[in-house]
Design an enzyme around this catalytic site. Structure first.
Site, PDB file in Angstrom:
ATOM      1  N   GLY A  24     126.358  36.149  59.800  1.00  0.00           N
ATOM      2  CA  GLY A  24     125.712  36.691  58.607  1.00  0.00           C
ATOM      3  C   GLY A  24     124.339  37.279  58.866  1.00  0.00           C
ATOM      4  N   SER A  25     124.033  38.433  58.276  1.00  0.00           N
ATOM      5  CA  SER A  25     122.791  39.116  58.590  1.00  0.00           C
ATOM      6  C   SER A  25     122.576  40.276  57.622  1.00  0.00           C
ATOM      7  CB  SER A  25     122.814  39.609  60.035  1.00  0.00           C
ATOM      8  OG  SER A  25     124.079  40.166  60.337  1.00  0.00           O
TER       9      SER A  25
END
Length: 216
Positions: A184-185
């Protein structure tokens, strides 16, 4: 399914862990081992899914600003970009969940004129301060009409590895890969104030395909 080159180390570790835990579960739990093995198999499959490389028909773009990643537009606002531009710009932020493709692509065509890696914190990627406080990279491209466009890979709470392959002087082609973020980013794109924004908050983007703005 084609896998990204950044998958090698993660998949090797995941395979070893899965094999060790599955063997231990079968040895100690016998018939109940499926209660452990089935969820592990799902997680193991998700690791492969995360590193997939989809086939995309990337077109040539001149003034178009292309979505750099698969994800969801979570922010469009006027900000002060004080690392490279040193002036106000329109920030478009796209959040990537662990289920999205995490290939990072050039949003514009032009010449790479700046790159820098910044160590930092691991705030959740949708946090507004993650753009300036989290581990991140910053790249600037001199694009259409000599506009300078800045974009930033941002590590999130889960993402702990950012890679980018570009160097100053490289030719950037909108929609083509320049890096990767594991798990996730977020990616931020900083555009000139007179840019025509064609996306809106909540839009789902497909990296390398969707037009999110037009340079003037």
């Amino acid at each position: 399914m084609k896998l990204h080159k950044e998958s090698t180390g993660t998949i090797v570790v995941a395979t070893i862990l899965f094999a060790v835990i599955a063997f231990a579960a079968i040895y100690f739990l016998e018939m109940w081992s499926l209660l452990i093995i089935v969820p592990l198999l799902v997680i193991y499959g998700l690791v492969f899914w995360f590193f997939r490389v989809p086939k995309r028909n990337i077109l040539d773009h001149k003034e178009n600003v292309i979505a750099p990643v698969d994800g969801k537009v979570v922010m469009i606002k006027e900000v002060e970009e004080d690392e490279f531009l040193k002036e106000k710009a329109i920030q478009v932020s796209i959040f990537m969940s662990p289920l999205n493709v995490h290939i990072c692509r050039y949003p514009v065509t032009g010449k790479v004129v700046y790159k820098k890696y910044h160590p930092g914190k691991y705030l959740v990627a949708w946090h507004e301060k993650s753009s300036t406080e989290n581990e991140r990279t910053t790249v600037a491209v001199q694009a259409y009409n000599d506009h300078k466009v800045v974009f930033r890979q941002i590590a999130g709470y889960v993402a702990r590895r950012i890679v980018f392959y570009c160097n100053e002087g490289d030719q950037a082609k909108a929609g083509h890969e320049f890096g990767f973020i594991k798990f996730g980013s977020r990616m931020d794109v900083f555009l000139p104030l007179n840019t025509e924004i064609t996306c809106k908050i909540g839009d789902k983007t497909k990296g390398g395909i969707d037009v999110i703005a037009k340079l003037k």
